[in-house]
Design an enzyme around this catalytic site. Structure first.
Site, short mmCIF file in Angstrom:
data_model
loop_
_atom_site.label_atom_id
_atom_site.label_comp_id
_atom_site.label_asym_id
_atom_site.label_seq_id
_atom_site.Cartn_x
_atom_site.Cartn_y
_atom_site.Cartn_z
N SER A 48 15.46 13.65 -22.13
CA SER A 48 16.85 13.19 -22.26
C SER A 48 17.70 13.45 -21.02
O SER A 48 18.90 13.64 -21.11
CB SER A 48 17.51 13.82 -23.49
OG SER A 48 16.79 13.46 -24.66
N GLY B 119 9.82 13.18 -18.62
CA GLY B 119 10.24 13.59 -19.93
C GLY B 119 10.59 12.39 -20.79
O GLY B 119 10.87 11.30 -20.30
N HIS B 120 10.58 12.59 -22.07
CA HIS B 120 10.89 11.53 -23.02
C HIS B 120 12.38 11.17 -22.97
O HIS B 120 13.21 12.01 -22.64
CB HIS B 120 10.50 11.96 -24.44
CG HIS B 120 11.28 13.14 -24.92
ND1 HIS B 120 11.00 14.42 -24.50
CD2 HIS B 120 12.34 13.23 -25.75
CE1 HIS B 120 11.86 15.25 -25.07
NE2 HIS B 120 12.69 14.56 -25.82
N ASN B 121 12.69 9.95 -23.28
CA ASN B 121 14.06 9.48 -23.44
C ASN B 121 14.93 9.68 -22.18
O ASN B 121 16.13 9.91 -22.28
CB ASN B 121 14.71 10.18 -24.64
CG ASN B 121 15.95 9.47 -25.12
OD1 ASN B 121 16.02 8.25 -25.08
ND2 ASN B 121 16.95 10.21 -25.56
#
Length: 92
Positions: A21, A1-3
């Site tokens: 996140s 996943g991003h971040n």
């Protein structure tokens, strides 16, 4: 996943999913097919059993299992209750 933030010495087994996140602390172990919802924190040294779906933060050093995830003793108790409910009874 991003971040996402993934700590040192983390083991992530195959078919695992990590949403955006997510923060995973050092030394975490994730079993195969486990998943973590977005914005969840998994504490240092925590263990996530295979096939577990984590919906809430996991404190450091704890082992969680099940869907939705619970501390391992609660998850085992929940499974036992479900099995007892599904067991065919006499005269029912």
């Amino acid at each position: 996943g991003h971040n996402c933030r993934i700590g040192k010495c983390v083991v992530i087994s195959g078919c695992s999913a990590i949403a955006g996140s997510v923060t995973i602390g050092d030394g975490v172990m994730m079993g195969g097919g486990s998943a973590i919802k977005d914005h969840v924190k998994v504490g240092r040294g925590a263990r996530i059993a295979g096939g577990t779906n984590v919906m809430h933060d996991v404190p450091a050093g704890e082992t969680w299992a099940g869907t939705p995830a619970l501390p391992i003793k609660q998850a085992a108790r929940r499974e036992l209750v479900i099995q007892r409910l599904l067991k065919p009874g006499k005269g029912r």
